[in-house]
Design an enzyme around this catalytic site. Structure first.
Site, PDB file in Angstrom:
ATOM      1  N   SER A   1       0.854  -1.202   0.000  1.00  0.00           N
ATOM      2  CA  SER A   1       0.000   0.000   0.000  1.00  0.00           C
ATOM      3  C   SER A   1       0.877   1.234   0.000  1.00  0.00           C
ATOM      4  CB  SER A   1      -0.806   0.125   1.274  1.00  0.00           C
ATOM      5  OG  SER A   1      -1.504  -0.975   1.550  1.00  0.00           O
TER       6      SER A   1
ATOM      7  N   LYS B   1      -3.531  10.257  -8.145  1.00  0.00           N
ATOM      8  CA  LYS B   1      -3.893   8.953  -7.588  1.00  0.00           C
ATOM      9  C   LYS B   1      -5.246   8.579  -8.188  1.00  0.00           C
ATOM     10  CE  LYS B   1      -3.935   6.508  -3.187  1.00  0.00           C
ATOM     11  NZ  LYS B   1      -5.123   5.711  -3.369  1.00  0.00           N
TER      12      LYS B   1
ATOM     13  N   LYS C   1       6.357  10.292  -5.466  1.00  0.00           N
ATOM     14  CA  LYS C   1       7.336   9.202  -5.474  1.00  0.00           C
ATOM     15  C   LYS C   1       8.751   9.745  -5.620  1.00  0.00           C
ATOM     16  CE  LYS C   1       4.044   6.343  -7.995  1.00  0.00           C
ATOM     17  NZ  LYS C   1       3.676   5.660  -9.233  1.00  0.00           N
TER      18      LYS C   1
END
Ligand code: IVH
Length: 672
Positions: A90, A123, A295
């Site tokens: 996750s 997302k 990220k």
């Protein structure tokens, strides 16, 4: 109350930890296995944060199975389990800028600050998917499952046209994985939802659940009807090197759909600026997003940062808050959708929410009114979150006024006054009047659609114009149109009028299977329409059949049989069919030339076929009289085998079942 303010004495802490674990496990199960969400994302994340904080304060209650340490599981029965080579973890979620700053501080403890670079991506609110490639070919599609092992859904994945099955030569031959998100666009979801309500009487909850349910269908032909899409967001291999950003470009070069919305950032200020910018864009995007994934760009840095049991330490998701507001429910309208379903819609005292002024909210159906316990004029909470349309989430009971009124469902259609009907196990009330203006436009579009009568030049704009000019009132009206009628419409050139007429004329010969599907009879999807047409052969036989006789056709259960009988008994249907017959529509079923050479045989399809889609192959085999089944058994006559055939081929070889290529089937049926 923020979780950090919570303080429990030791016994209460143990109890609260147990309670939270139970609540979160149940919520995870409902979300991943059953496809609905008993609580909002914010509620889930808040409870999870509370549990995490309590577990940190009380290491004596450690449990490796706690929802803080395990990802939710979507494993379902009936699918082959595949162990993930790289676990599917996750992402740590947050709603606060402060926690994004904490994340950055943790990153810079291990990576020199001037070397840190982030990649921000939306997302996507969909379903995680792992695609395994070997020898530049798509081998497997696997769901996240419990993170350690997932369900193999390769055949369903292969129905998503944007996912490449063959990669260009500059891709490595060795095994590697592409991870990404399977999703449904807002528009396709709304269209599919209308179809689902019309044909199956079932309203879908949201695009994410629909995508997740579609991946778990046992019949790939059915999955192929679902308008799924995919965004690739990473490449995984044994020896990662280079930059995440360059991998995205590489995926893009290999024709993977990669989101063009992506941005690099050097520090948290830049990250937050991107989050704010995309938040403004959010409502205009064709798909739903619920935050931004941040990220670390360098894969070397990613491996230095490592992971916890549950999530990597090189990534964080900044989630957009589901905005909520308090307002007053002033009244409830009853709207008739184009499918005949009557939907209660709330009229609210206008309130600002997520950048727009909200005046109305959907109530889905009458059970929802009961579930919420709504009365007029209640004080209610409204949210505009992962769903497309704002919705009422609760009643503020403390603020309920003294005198309130119950909300009474109407007995008749508010548009045409026809008595409403309710099918036992459905929650929806519907108006069955096929002439009800609210239903007509959708019905015509479905009739003209590709899978049905395939009337190429009849789209939404033309249908609206025709209805407005009162040139048609139902599908049969299409066949009375003249050149003059069409040319009198605004913006209709002479040439296109001729094209429209030609495509309408052409559709007359489609045959009983497509006609039945096109009529949009409840519960009669494409497969059932085909089975009925093959069984009854001519429309007259079918419409004269009793419920028992209808139920004797293959794949027709009691519910479908009754729905057909009700449909044919309706006076409006009788008028409509008479009109269509008079217009010269073909109402019998054309068995392929040479009769039904595959009658009595059972076929299974596997692998990727050179020119036919799964759907086409199924239709062709069924037309030739074969029954098409999903799994190979001793009863299987032949296996139609395409490229990258897997376990079904192995099984067929083991059982001595014959195999045939697409080419061979074409020769067999004289289609070459
Ligand atoms: S990267 C370690 N990128 O969000 C996991 N995930 O809560 C790396 N998601 O299950 C995943 N959009 O399915 C990544 N651009 C994106 C994403 C994304 C949506 C999903 C993903 C994952 C979930 C995590």
């Amino acid at each position: 109350m923020s979780p950090k303010d919570t303080f429990y004495p030791i016994m209460n802490a143990k109890q609260r930890i147990g309670e939270l674990r139970e609540l979160l496990k149940n919520a995870n199960d409902a979300y991943y296995r059953e496809g609905h969400s008993p609580m909002s994302d914010v509620e889930f994340d808040t409870l999870l944060a509370e549990l995490k904080q309590l577990e940190e304060a009380h290491p004596e209650f450690h449990d490796p199975d706690s929802p803080t340490r395990r990802v939710g599981s979507d494993l379902a029965s009936g699918f082959r389990k595949v162990k993930h080579r790289y676990p599917m973890l996750s992402i740590q979620n947050t709603y606060s800028e402060e926690e994004v700053r904490d994340f950055h501080r943790q990153v810079t403890e291990k990576i020199p600050e001037d070397e840190v670079e982030y990649v921000c991506e939306p997302k996507i609110d969909g379903v995680a998917m792992c695609l395994v490639y070997e020898n530049q070919k798509l081998k497997l599609g696997v769901t996240r499952g419990d993170g350690v092992q997932g369900d193999e859904v390769t055949q369903n994945i292969k129905t998503i046209k944007t996912i490449p099955q063959q990669l260009p030569k500059d891709f490595p031959e060795d095994r590697f994985e592409v991870r990404g998100e399977v999703y449904m666009t807002r528009e396709k979801f709304l269209q599919y939802n209308e179809y689902s309500m019309r044909v199956f009487g079932k309203e879908l909850q949201n695009p994410r659940n629909t995508a997740s349910g579609s991946l778990k269908l046992k019949d790939p032909a059915e999955a192929a009807q679902r308008p799924l899409d995919f965004f690739a967001y990473s490449i995984l291999r044994d020896e990662p090197e280079g930059k995440h950003w360059d991998n995205l470009e590489k995926l893009d070069g290999a024709k993977f759909p990669v989101n063009t919305l992506r941005a690099k950032a050097k520090n948290v200020d830049e990250v937050m600026a991107i989050c704010a910018k995309w938040d403004k864009l959010r409502d205009t995007l064709p798909y739903l997003i619920d935050g931004v994934v941040i990220k670390v760009n360098s894969l070397k840095h990613q491996s230095i940062l490592g992971r916890t049991a549950k999530s990597p330490k090189w990534v964080i998701a900044y989630k957009y808050k589901t905005e909520a507001a308090e307002t007053i429910l002033e009244s409830v309208d009853f709207q008739v959708g184009r499918t005949g379903v009557v939907t209660p819609v709330a009229n609210l005292k206008p309130v600002h929410l997520g950048g727009t002024l909200v005046k109305r909210a959907t109530l889905h159906n009458f059970d929802e009114i009961e579930r919420l316990g709504l009365r007029i004029p209640d004080v209610v909470m409204v949210e505009k979150g992962g769903e497309i349309i704002p919705k009422i989430t609760s009643v503020v009971l403390e603020k309920r006024p003294k005198h309130t009124q119950a909300i009474v469902p109407p007995k008749v259609c508010p548009i045409c006054n026809e008595e409403l009907s309710k099918v036992e196990e459905e929650v929806a009330w519907r108006c069955d009047n096929l002439q009800c203006p609210a239903q007509v436009q959708r019905a015509i579009l479905h009739f003209a659609s590709r899978g049905a009568m395939n009337i190429e030049n009849v789209g939404p704009a033309l249908v609206d114009a025709l209805l407005e000019a009162k040139l048609i009132r139902d599908v049969s009206g299409l066949y009375d149109l003249t050149r003059e009628d069409l040319e009198a419409l605004e913006r209709m050139a002479e040439k296109s009028a001729a094209n429209v007429l030609a495509s309408i004329e052409d559709s007359k010969g489609r045959g009983l299977d497509r006609l039945l599907f096109g009529l949009g009879i409840r519960f009669v999807g494409k497969t059932t329409a085909g089975a009925l047409a093959r069984h009854f052969k001519i429309l007259d036989q079918l419409r004269a059949a009793t419920v028992e006789e209808l139920g004797a056709a293959p794949d027709v259960g009691e519910r479908i049989a009754q729905s057909l009988r009700d449909y044919f008994d309706h006076p409006a249907t009788q008028k409509l069919l008479a009109h269509l017959e008079k217009a010269g529509l073909k109402t019998d079923y054309d068995a392929p030339e040479g009769g039904q050479p595959l009658a009595g045989q059972t076929w299974v399809i596997t692998g990727t076929l050179p020119t036919w889609s799964r759907d086409e192959a199924r239709e062709i085999l069924e037309k030739a009289g074969a029954k098409v089944s999903d799994s190979v058994s001793k009863k299987t006559t032949s296996l139609l085998q395409g490229e990258s055939a897997g376990s079904k081929l192995d099984k067929a070889l083991k059982l001595g079942v014959k195999t045939a290529s697409e080419e061979e089937v074409k020769t067999l049926l004289g289609l070459t």
